[in-house]
Design a protein around this motif. Structure first.
Motif, PDB file in Angstrom:
ATOM      1  N   UNK A   1       0.822  -1.198   0.000  1.00  0.00           N
ATOM      2  CA  UNK A   1       0.000   0.000   0.000  1.00  0.00           C
ATOM      3  C   UNK A   1       0.859   1.252   0.000  1.00  0.00           C
ATOM      4  N   UNK A   2       2.005   1.190   0.700  1.00  0.00           N
ATOM      5  CA  UNK A   2       2.953   2.314   0.645  1.00  0.00           C
ATOM      6  C   UNK A   2       3.467   2.536  -0.775  1.00  0.00           C
ATOM      7  N   UNK A   3       3.777   1.447  -1.459  1.00  0.00           N
ATOM      8  CA  UNK A   3       4.248   1.554  -2.846  1.00  0.00           C
ATOM      9  C   UNK A   3       3.169   2.179  -3.711  1.00  0.00           C
TER      10      UNK A   3
ATOM     11  N   UNK B   1       7.048  -4.656  -8.554  1.00  0.00           N
ATOM     12  CA  UNK B   1       6.772  -5.933  -7.898  1.00  0.00           C
ATOM     13  C   UNK B   1       7.041  -5.786  -6.412  1.00  0.00           C
ATOM     14  N   UNK B   2       6.092  -6.256  -5.595  1.00  0.00           N
ATOM     15  CA  UNK B   2       6.226  -6.154  -4.138  1.00  0.00           C
ATOM     16  C   UNK B   2       6.369  -7.514  -3.465  1.00  0.00           C
ATOM     17  N   UNK B   3       6.119  -8.595  -4.193  1.00  0.00           N
ATOM     18  CA  UNK B   3       6.296  -9.929  -3.614  1.00  0.00           C
ATOM     19  C   UNK B   3       6.496 -10.940  -4.732  1.00  0.00           C
ATOM     20  N   UNK B   4       7.469 -11.838  -4.531  1.00  0.00           N
ATOM     21  CA  UNK B   4       7.805 -12.873  -5.502  1.00  0.00           C
ATOM     22  C   UNK B   4       7.508 -14.230  -4.877  1.00  0.00           C
TER      23      UNK B   4
ATOM     24  N   UNK C   1       1.035   6.687  -6.882  1.00  0.00           N
ATOM     25  CA  UNK C   1      -0.015   7.669  -7.132  1.00  0.00           C
ATOM     26  C   UNK C   1       0.522   9.087  -7.033  1.00  0.00           C
ATOM     27  N   UNK C   2       1.434   9.309  -6.092  1.00  0.00           N
ATOM     28  CA  UNK C   2       1.997  10.637  -5.932  1.00  0.00           C
ATOM     29  C   UNK C   2       2.849  11.006  -7.151  1.00  0.00           C
ATOM     30  N   UNK C   3       3.637  10.064  -7.634  1.00  0.00           N
ATOM     31  CA  UNK C   3       4.411  10.325  -8.837  1.00  0.00           C
ATOM     32  C   UNK C   3       3.535  10.663 -10.019  1.00  0.00           C
TER      33      UNK C   3
ATOM     34  N   UNK D   1       2.358  -3.598  -8.072  1.00  0.00           N
ATOM     35  CA  UNK D   1       1.627  -2.334  -8.056  1.00  0.00           C
ATOM     36  C   UNK D   1       1.701  -1.740  -9.451  1.00  0.00           C
ATOM     37  N   UNK D   2       0.552  -1.514 -10.057  1.00  0.00           N
ATOM     38  CA  UNK D   2       0.489  -0.939 -11.393  1.00  0.00           C
ATOM     39  C   UNK D   2       0.513   0.576 -11.320  1.00  0.00           C
ATOM     40  N   UNK D   3       0.624   1.226 -12.468  1.00  0.00           N
ATOM     41  CA  UNK D   3       0.800   2.671 -12.479  1.00  0.00           C
ATOM     42  C   UNK D   3      -0.453   3.435 -12.081  1.00  0.00           C
ATOM     43  N   UNK D   4      -1.598   2.778 -12.036  1.00  0.00           N
ATOM     44  CA  UNK D   4      -2.802   3.434 -11.513  1.00  0.00           C
ATOM     45  C   UNK D   4      -2.919   3.263 -10.004  1.00  0.00           C
TER      46      UNK D   4
END
Length: 497
Positions: A71-73, A219-222, A78-80, A188-191
């Motif tokens: 969620x942080x990612x 990617x946040x988890x593999x 979103x901020x970017x 996490x996708x760009x949206x």
């Protein structure tokens, strides 16, 4: 609270947007509201966080984020997007052209170092790996559960980028590339959405993430298959000082050996080439691993040794699997958390090729023995065995994942460092490596096709779209347009829309 100061680090387009919309206060406020660490120019720690492994590059990110959760990612992404920045993720930071910093100034960098957990399901043996882990720490964590996976030797390389664009190691002929072990990914996708990609969920995205991961999201988890750690390993090292002609003959002999009728998957190796003892000679080494019973190794290697001169030196190291990983890592340890990473100032190129014909081998060794002697940079060449009889890498179809170069016998890495590994990098280093590659390519027979390896990414490479991705590139472009239509995740040599 996060302190934010505008500098030339911000891209001109971003500055114009922020000033035109009066969004400066809003951006500062949004940064300060995040519940995780963010560094911007002027903050203590920013210089270290924005330093590249390859000191040939110095970039100034607009901000470096250190999220702790997916969620942080998402919040960082979103901020970017909100303020018109391009966003990149950084795992270990070993991108050869500093793409983990955006490959240019002004990017939002999402540093994944806090995603450092590793666990193994006792029933399925599936590992859940945070993409901020370094390879040495992954190996230690898996070994504690009696498991292993294919990956490279350098302990400080980040698993995120390594697995996202290939991931070759000495067990790859037996177990495949690192990306071949991946069963699913959280990304996490760009949206800002957080999705699972697997063979049954977002399968087209899953295809793209295994070979071109950095271009589609963060990617946040593999989640990856693991293998029982071999009960015994034999690391072998042979070294010769050969004339150029003898080195070319030894290369041919090794090619014949690895393409013989019965080479086991448990055999892995690479030729390590360097400057010889005098002009006209080549330092010719063979290093690798045997992952079967130690008492069977001598019979496996004997046919090759019978075709080449007696080596000047020979060393066999028999032991546990994790001891072999540590030995090949070259540092005497695998834990990367106690000692900072090193740096270098270097340039690298790569080729992924079928067997070299005689004219190529002769021209290549002649070049190394002549132009490679007495250079003003330190260099080496690694001729890595991807193929050969029974290779698990070659047994995957070229369109099964985004990683296209599945028919290669060799991946050749050409690498040269500035004197003492510090800037500036001499322009002669570029010329030296260009000549090495040209000595092979310019002597190619008709129909001889080759590619390049994206984990040895080359900022001077032309036709990189074809060399890295082959016939898979048009599909990757289509998926880029689908998943990142505004080109948020962007860096040099990223998939284009």
């Amino acid at each position: 609270m996060v302190r934010f100061s505008f500098t030339s680090a911000l891209s001109r387009a971003a500055l114009l947007f922020i000033y035109a919309t009066g969004a400066l206060a809003d951006l500062s406020s949004d940064l300060a509201a995040l519940n995780f660490q963010v560094l911007v120019p002027g903050n203590s720690g920013y210089a270290s966080a924005s330093a590249a492994f390859n000191r040939r590059f110095t970039f100034q990110p607009a901000a470096v984020f250190f999220p702790k959760t997916a969620q942080d990612v998402s919040s960082a992404m979103k901020l970017g997007v909100k303020y018109g920045f391009q966003v990149v993720s950084r795992s270990g930071g070993h991108s050869y052209i500093a793409n983990g910093l955006g490959g240019k100034s002004g990017s939002f960098v999402v540093d994944m170092r806090n995603f450092n957990a590793v666990s193994v399901d006792a029933n399925t043996h599936i590992a859940t790996i945070g993409p901020g882990n370094r390879l040495g720490d992954v190996a230690l964590a898996l070994n504690s559960a009696g498991r292993a996976m294919p990956h490279g030797t350098c302990p400080y390389v980040g698993i995120g980028g390594h697995s996202g664009h290939g991931g070759y190691g000495f067990t790859s002929r037996k177990w495949g590339l690192t990306l071949d072990t991946v069963q699913s990914l959280e990304v996490v996708l760009t949206d800002g959405s957080i999705v699972t990609a697997s063979g049954t969920s977002n399968s087209d995205l899953f295809w793209a993430l295994r070979g071109a991961s950095s271009s589609f999201g963060i990617v946040t988890s593999i989640h990856a298959n693991t293998f029982a750690a071999p009960s015994s390993t034999t690391i072998f090292e042979y070294n010769w000082d050969l004339t150029a002609a003898a080195a070319a003959s030894a290369l041919t002999a090794f090619q014949n050996f690895v393409n013989g009728p019965s080479l086991p998957q448990e055999f892995a190796g690479e030729l390590v080439l360097g400057s010889g003892s005098s002009k006209g000679r080549v330092s010719f080494g063979l290093t690798g691993g045997w992952y079967g019973p130690a008492n069977q190794y001598a019979a496996v290697i004997a046919p090759f040794l019978a075709t080449v001169p007696t080596p000047q030196s020979k060393k066999l190291t028999v032991g546990t699997y994790i001891a072999s990983v540590q030995y090949l890592g070259g540092l005497g340890r695998l834990n990367t958390t106690t000692i900072p990473d090193s740096t270098d100032t270097f340039y690298a190129k790569s080729l992924m090729t079928p067997p070299l014909v005689s004219a190529q081998g002769t021209a290549f060794m002649n070049y190394l023995a002549s132009q490679g002697f007495g250079t003003n940079t330190d260099w080496f060449v690694e001729v890595e065995l991807y193929g050969g009889t029974n290779s698990a890498i070659n047994n995957v179809a070229s369109d099964a994942t985004a990683f296209a170069n599945r028919n290669s016998t060799w991946t050749i890495q050409f690498y040269t460092s500035a004197p003492n590994g510090v800037p500036p990098f001499p322009s002669a280093g570029f010329t030296l490596l260009d000549g090495m590659v040209n000595s092979i390519v310019n002597n190619s027979p008709a129909g001889w096709t080759y590619g390049a390896y994206a984990n040895y990414i080359d900022d001077r490479l032309t036709n990189w779209q074809h060399l890295y991705y082959g016939a898979n590139y048009p599909r990757l472009q289509s998926l880029k347009d689908q998943y990142d239509p505004n080109d948020v995740v962007n860096f040099p040599l990223a998939i284009e829309e």
